[in-house]
Design a protein around this motif. Structure first.
Motif, PDB file in Angstrom:
ATOM      1  N   ALA A  73       0.481  -1.189  -0.532  1.00 21.10           N
ATOM      2  CA  ALA A  73      -0.009  -0.199  -0.175  1.00 21.10           C
ATOM      3  C   ALA A  73       0.653   1.205  -0.175  1.00 21.10           C
ATOM      4  N   PHE A  74       2.409   1.148  -0.462  1.00 18.21           N
ATOM      5  CA  PHE A  74       3.068   2.644  -1.089  1.00 18.21           C
ATOM      6  C   PHE A  74       1.222   4.180  -1.389  1.00 18.21           C
ATOM      7  N   PHE A  75       0.908   3.694  -2.618  1.00 18.02           N
ATOM      8  CA  PHE A  75      -0.397   4.419  -2.701  1.00 18.02           C
ATOM      9  C   PHE A  75      -0.979   3.705  -1.878  1.00 18.02           C
ATOM     10  N   PRO A  76      -2.315   4.863  -1.724  1.00 18.75           N
ATOM     11  CA  PRO A  76      -3.319   4.884  -0.992  1.00 18.75           C
ATOM     12  C   PRO A  76      -4.421   5.292  -1.807  1.00 18.75           C
ATOM     13  N   GLY A  77      -4.639   4.244  -2.546  1.00 21.22           N
ATOM     14  CA  GLY A  77      -5.826   3.916  -3.703  1.00 21.22           C
ATOM     15  C   GLY A  77      -5.631   2.867  -4.022  1.00 21.22           C
ATOM     16  N   CYS A  78      -6.727   2.728  -5.031  1.00 24.21           N
ATOM     17  CA  CYS A  78      -7.333   1.463  -6.010  1.00 24.21           C
ATOM     18  C   CYS A  78      -6.685   1.517  -7.491  1.00 24.21           C
ATOM     19  N   ALA A  79      -5.156   0.877  -7.966  1.00 25.87           N
ATOM     20  CA  ALA A  79      -4.716   0.606  -9.475  1.00 25.87           C
ATOM     21  C   ALA A  79      -5.866  -0.684 -10.282  1.00 25.87           C
ATOM     22  N   LYS A  80      -7.028   0.299 -11.095  1.00 23.57           N
ATOM     23  CA  LYS A  80      -7.971  -0.788 -12.151  1.00 23.57           C
ATOM     24  C   LYS A  80      -7.215   0.044 -13.426  1.00 23.57           C
ATOM     25  N   GLY A  81      -6.870  -1.738 -13.614  1.00 17.85           N
ATOM     26  CA  GLY A  81      -6.726  -1.907 -14.994  1.00 17.85           C
ATOM     27  C   GLY A  81      -7.800  -3.280 -15.923  1.00 17.85           C
TER      28      GLY A  81
END
Length: 154
Positions: free
Chosen positions: A126-134
């Protein structure tokens, strides 16, 4: 110009090559790093057991998590592995996530929802505090080595 290191104390760029890391992704990352940083920096691969041992962090200048599939990353590195990665980064180290390695570093992922390639869930690093979408293009299929195709957007 040639460099000779009697006791090689150069920093190391590590590319993760454990389960989940795509063979071509590892090879591409290693080659790109060697082209960019050698001879000043060593480029090496490491697998889950190497990462979990923790010895890599002291001489590491960047940890690269390449493309592939992040579920094996989670399986092998959740817990102790992620604690070591987080401590390394919080201590000033660099993390470069490419494709699956970038998804792996997010708080959550939603990949190819509704398809046979679907992967969704929370991620521990969780370095990026969001959801990655692809992914972005429907023609992408990493299980068959079939790349997405560029198309003009109207």
């Amino acid at each position: 110009m040639s460099f000779v290191f009697e006791h090689d104390v150069r920093p190391v760029a590590y590319v993760y090559a454990g389960p989940g890391a795509g063979e071509r992704s590892v090879a591409s990352a290693v080659e790109a790093l060697r082209t960019a940083v050698q001879p000043a920096v060593q480029v090496k691969t490491l697998v889950a057991s190497d990462l979990l041992a923790g010895d890599w962090a002291s001489g590491c200048c960047v940890l690269v998590m390449p493309g592939g599939a992040d579920l094996p990353y989670c399986r092998d590195l959740n817990g102790q592995g992620n604690r070591l990665i987080r401590a390394y980064v919080e201590g000033g180290g660099a993390y470069l996530g490419l494709c699956a390695g970038a998804y792996y570093a997010c708080q959550g992922i939603e990949f190819e929802m509704g398809s046979r390639l679907q992967v969704a869930g929370e991620r521990e690093l969780a370095f990026f505090p969001g959801c990655a979408k692809g992914g972005i293009y429907a023609s992408f299929d990493y299980t068959r080595g079939k790349p997405a195709r560029w198309r003009e957007l109207a």
